[in-house]
Design an enzyme around this catalytic site. Structure first.
Site, PDB file in Angstrom:
ATOM      1  N   SER A  58       3.509  -2.373  -8.471  1.00 12.04           N
ATOM      2  CA  SER A  58       2.686  -3.329  -9.214  1.00 12.04           C
ATOM      3  C   SER A  58       1.215  -3.073  -8.918  1.00 12.04           C
ATOM      4  CB  SER A  58       3.024  -4.756  -8.795  1.00 12.04           C
ATOM      5  OG  SER A  58       4.315  -5.072  -9.257  1.00 12.04           O
ATOM      6  N   GLU A  65      -3.395  -5.089  -6.084  1.00 15.07           N
ATOM      7  CA  GLU A  65      -2.552  -4.980  -4.898  1.00 15.07           C
ATOM      8  C   GLU A  65      -2.712  -3.577  -4.301  1.00 15.07           C
ATOM      9  OE1 GLU A  65       1.423  -6.625  -5.539  1.00 15.07           O
ATOM     10  OE2 GLU A  65       2.264  -5.089  -4.245  1.00 15.07           O
TER      11      GLU A  65
END
Ligand SMILES: Cc1cc2nc3c(=O)[nH]c(=O)nc-3n(C[C@H](O)[C@H](O)[C@H](O)COP(=O)(O)OP(=O)(O)OC[C@H]3O[C@@H](n4cnc5c(N)ncnc54)[C@H](O)[C@@H]3O)c2cc1C
Length: 315
Positions: free
Chosen positions: A219, A311
């Site tokens: 992600s 992230e």
């Protein structure tokens, strides 16, 4: 052994990026100390030294096309030792999949949520990796690290690691020169068949939902804590809330609603299968990824007044 101009493309899961000006691999602490002393001796003073980067599995980093003007230390400190039956001492360079294999073989329960989590134990600790309502912090007793400037060791209890959503003390200035060397995991005896079944279930779920057929780094953005969604959109989005492990609006869902699926820049595409994955379909560059990241951030801010946070780590 210290090497110069080492390509990083094949040392990261994205298969993107240039070379590191300096590089060495470590299999034990002696390799780390002698490698660093050799590197330090090339420079007159501390302020002349280029930066140092610790590479685990390279599953959460975007390496720049121009490479990294500094030293990359590739961590291969891989070992698992039983401390007292249910506690394990694990080297930070151990592949998470190896740790899970060990858990199955020894009927140790607690890390089943991590089935299919790629990368090293050290990388997972730094980012407090999590999935399927579990997080690294749930089964960690303590973490040992070494300061790369003065070689001092530090041992932190779970609480002292300051774990939060995809974060820990190791992402802050307090520990910015520290290399995580090993950790103690606290697990419980369980049924081998059940542990194995639960791990396999997560692996199968990932294969079905994630575009693992293309090079990727998982992600790109953190999911959005539901409290940060502006009030005027809360009603529209509340049906999509997921526990992660607290209520979040999944970025993949938001991108899907925003119509981002399939958007392409150069060789990188926002995945149709899981739109928080930007996959490298054809010799993508770091520039392509950055352009897509900027596109997504701007559109989401303009449309929903939500600020996305990456992230991934940019090297
Ligand atoms: C297909 C796929 C699925 C993923 N699924 C998830 C998921 O479900 N949940 C999740 O949280 N993440 C997920 N990720 C992201 C990633 O796998 C994890 O964050 C993983 O824990 C990173 O470990 P790594 O060894 O690859 O770290 P790297 O990418 O090598 O490094 C990441 C950061 O950690 C630092 N680091 C690495 N080792 C050390 C060390 N020993 N000491 C100090 N710093 C260190 C690096 O310097 C860098 O800043 C996924 C990635 C992929 C490709």
């Amino acid at each position: 052994m210290l090497q110069k101009n080492v390509p990083l493309k094949n040392l990261n899961n994205y298969k993107i990026g240039g070379s590191a000006s300096y590089f060495f691999e470590i299999k034990n602490m002696e390799d780390l100390k002698s490698g660093l002393l050799g590197f330090y001796s090339l420079f007159h003073s501390e302020k002349d030294r280029p930066p140092v980067f610790i590479l685990g599995g390279g599953t959460n980093i975007l390496v720049d096309d121009k490479g990294f003007q500094g030293l990359v230390i590739r961590n291969l400190l891989s070992y698992i030792e039983s401390a007292n039956g249910e506690d394990l001492i694990v080297g930070s360079g151990t592949d998470f999949s190896e740790l899970l294999k060990f858990c199955i073989e020894n009927s140790l329960s607690g890390l089943e949520w991590a089935g299919g989590l790629p990368g090293s134990v050290g990388g997972a600790i730094r980012g407090n990796a999590g999935a399927y309502k579990g997080e690294i912090k749930d089964n960690l007793k303590s973490v040992t690290s070494i300061n790369l400037k003065n070689f001092d060791y530090k041992n932190r209890s779970n609480i002292e690691c300051n774990f939060g959503y995809r974060t820990s003390v190791f992402k802050t200035d307090e520990a910015k020169n520290e290399f995580i060397t090993e950790a103690i995991f606290s697990l419980k005896k369980g049924s081998k068949e059940e542990i194995s079944r639960l791990i396999q279930e997560k692996i199968d779920h990932r294969k079905a939902r994630h575009p693992l057929e293309y090079p990727n780094i998982g992600s790109i953005f953190k999911n959005i804590p539901f409290g940060l969604v502006p009030d005027k959109f809360k009603d529209e989005f509340k049906q999509y809330i997921k526990e992660d492990p607290f209520p979040v609006l999944p970025v993949a869902k938001l991108f899907s609603i925003a119509g981002f699926k399939g958007k392409r820049v150069g060789g990188v595409v926002i995945s149709e299968k899981h739109p928080n994955y930007f996959v490298n379909v054809d010799n993508g560059s770091s520039e392509d990824v950055r352009n897509l990241v900027e596109f997504a951030k701007k559109e989401i801010k303009d449309r929903y007044d939500i600020s996305l946070e990456e992230e991934i780590y940019y090297l």
